[in-house]
Design an enzyme around this catalytic site. Structure first.
Site, mmCIF file in Angstrom:
data_model
loop_
_atom_site.group_PDB
_atom_site.id
_atom_site.type_symbol
_atom_site.label_atom_id
_atom_site.label_comp_id
_atom_site.label_asym_id
_atom_site.label_seq_id
_atom_site.Cartn_x
_atom_site.Cartn_y
_atom_site.Cartn_z
ATOM 1 N N LYS A 121 10.741 -2.698 -6.248
ATOM 2 C CA LYS A 121 11.071 -2.648 -4.807
ATOM 3 C C LYS A 121 10.797 -3.991 -4.162
ATOM 4 C CE LYS A 121 6.627 -2.777 -3.228
ATOM 5 N NZ LYS A 121 6.062 -3.909 -2.494
ATOM 6 N N ALA A 178 1.663 -7.433 -10.990
ATOM 7 C CA ALA A 178 0.948 -7.911 -9.788
ATOM 8 C C ALA A 178 1.810 -8.893 -9.010
ATOM 9 C CB ALA A 178 -0.408 -8.536 -10.143
ATOM 10 N N GLY A 212 4.013 -7.969 -6.376
ATOM 11 C CA GLY A 212 4.463 -7.502 -5.064
ATOM 12 C C GLY A 212 5.760 -6.722 -5.155
ATOM 13 N N ALA A 224 5.826 1.774 -10.345
ATOM 14 C CA ALA A 224 7.029 2.214 -11.066
ATOM 15 C C ALA A 224 6.629 2.894 -12.380
ATOM 16 C CB ALA A 224 7.938 1.017 -11.348
ATOM 17 N N ASP A 272 2.265 3.055 -2.955
ATOM 18 C CA ASP A 272 3.675 2.746 -3.232
ATOM 19 C C ASP A 272 4.289 3.684 -4.270
ATOM 20 O OD1 ASP A 272 3.355 0.620 -1.532
ATOM 21 O OD2 ASP A 272 3.459 -0.932 -3.076
HETATM 22 O O1 C5P Z 1 -2.785 2.395 -2.465
HETATM 23 P P1 C5P Z 1 -3.031 1.258 -3.403
HETATM 24 O O2 C5P Z 1 -4.055 1.586 -4.460
HETATM 25 O O3 C5P Z 1 -1.783 0.693 -3.997
HETATM 26 O O4 C5P Z 1 -3.645 0.100 -2.528
HETATM 27 C C1 C5P Z 1 -4.220 -1.047 -3.090
HETATM 28 C C2 C5P Z 1 -5.047 -1.747 -2.027
HETATM 29 O O5 C5P Z 1 -4.175 -2.290 -1.023
HETATM 30 C C3 C5P Z 1 -5.996 -0.844 -1.272
HETATM 31 O O6 C5P Z 1 -7.226 -0.748 -1.940
HETATM 32 C C4 C5P Z 1 -6.132 -1.552 0.061
HETATM 33 O O7 C5P Z 1 -7.045 -2.630 -0.048
HETATM 34 C C5 C5P Z 1 -4.756 -2.160 0.272
HETATM 35 N N1 C5P Z 1 -3.886 -1.320 1.116
HETATM 36 C C6 C5P Z 1 -4.143 -1.251 2.479
HETATM 37 N N2 C5P Z 1 -3.349 -0.476 3.286
HETATM 38 C C7 C5P Z 1 -2.290 0.197 2.765
HETATM 39 C C8 C5P Z 1 -2.009 0.127 1.389
HETATM 40 C C9 C5P Z 1 -2.829 -0.637 0.574
HETATM 41 O O8 C5P Z 1 -5.106 -1.872 2.970
HETATM 42 N N3 C5P Z 1 -1.539 0.916 3.567
#
Ligand code: C5P
Length: 307
Positions: free
Chosen positions: A11, A98, A100, A106, A138
């Protein structure tokens, strides 16, 4: 059935608006996801236990221990079904690690769909979406594909209509960026500036550009609140973005938390030219042309293949 194969897209975020830091450490977002034609393939094979192996590009950068998101996805699915199941997950990686572009998400989405089929669970899409949301912000979008706006952490999705195909170029960077560190840098920069952080709002002009398939308007409205933080952590990305603009990109942004840079092209031919210009001028060591939106692993193109 002894094995199931699914393909899951990467994405790019065409709008990523980040609200204030929440008490749980996350941020409320308006996150417009757009699935593009760079795919990881996930094969799930019958096995006694849950294991993962990774082949293809970037395979040496993916952990194969318990931190692997595909393993965690398969375990969460087995737990949801209330039984012990096994699967050897084989991931053919094409999405940068890593980078982005939601490569880990995925793989988790692919593992959910493939194991749901392999184990004959027949769980409905909504159940998979719920498990996906617990695995990462995501992951639900990686299951859905297409184009959608995510609110909350980004996991509450509403599909957005698109009026055509958009053509992109992705400039891949050496080494990844941790999503958490980019959000932390964003918070640090905001604190240092002292400015109040507004509540994120969906950009109606961007939604209209998506709906009419107007690449020029979409290019003008691309936005990413994480970009200043990603550029602070990786200053060498700024000249890459500038080089893309000079070669006629309609818009140039860091993809999600980076360090991949995304360029919107006029059409498929322009995307090929732009990718070539970025690599031949040394602005990027690798540039990949892709298009979006594409379907997720549950809808349409990437229906599980049975063997
Ligand atoms: O949800 P995920 O594990 O992918 O998120 C990774 C990190 O990205 C989280 O630990 C947080 O630090 C940050 N994050 C955030 N706000 C979001 C999504 C992710 O701060 N809405």
């Amino acid at each position: 059935m002894s094995s199931v194969t699914v393909r899951v897209p990467a994405k790019v975020n065409v709008q990523l608006s980040v609200g204030p830091l929440r008490e749980d450490g996350y941020h409320d977002l308006v996150n417009v996801f757009h699935a593009v034609s760079i795919f990881d393939e996930v094969v799930a094979k019958e096995s006694e236990s849950i294991t993962v192996s990774v082949t293809g590009k970037w395979s040496d950068q993916v952990p194969v221990d318990d931190s692997n998101l595909a393993i965690r996805a398969a375990r969460a699915l087995a737990k949801h079904a209330g039984r012990t199941y096994g699967a050897d997950l084989i991931i053919q990686k094409d999405i940068p690690v890593a980078g982005g572009m939601a490569g880990g998400s995925a793989d988790a989405a692919g593992a959910l769909v493939a194991c749901n089929e392999l184990w004959g669970l027949g769980l409905p899409f909504d159940d998979l979406m719920e498990i996906a949301g617990d695995l990462g912000s995501d992951v639900p979008f990686s299951l859905l594909g297409g184009t959608a706006v995510g609110t909350g952490r980004g996991e509450q999705l509403t599909e957005l209509p698109t009026g055509g195909t958009f053509h992109w170029v992705f400039a891949l960077a050496d080494g990844g960026l941790s999503t958490a560190s980019v959000y932390a840098e964003c918070d640090r920069l905001r604190k240092a500036s002292g400015a109040e952080v507004p509540w994120p709002q969906l950009n109606d002009s961007l939604v209209e550009a998506l709906g009419t398939g107007d690449a020029y308007a979409l290019g003008a409205h691309l936005s990413n609140d994480l970009q200043p933080a990603a550029l602070n952590l990786r200053p060498e990305l700024a000249p890459t973005l500038e080089a893309g603009r000079q070669h006629g990109a309609l818009g140039a942004i860091v993809s999600g938390s980076g360090p991949t840079c995304a360029f919107l092209a006029i059409d498929a031919l322009h995307a090929r030219d732009l990718a070539l210009s970025l690599t031949t001028t040394g602005a990027a060591h690798t540039a990949v042309a892709a298009h979006g939106p594409v379907n997720g692993p549950v809808h349409g193109t990437a229906v599980p293949r049975r063997h």
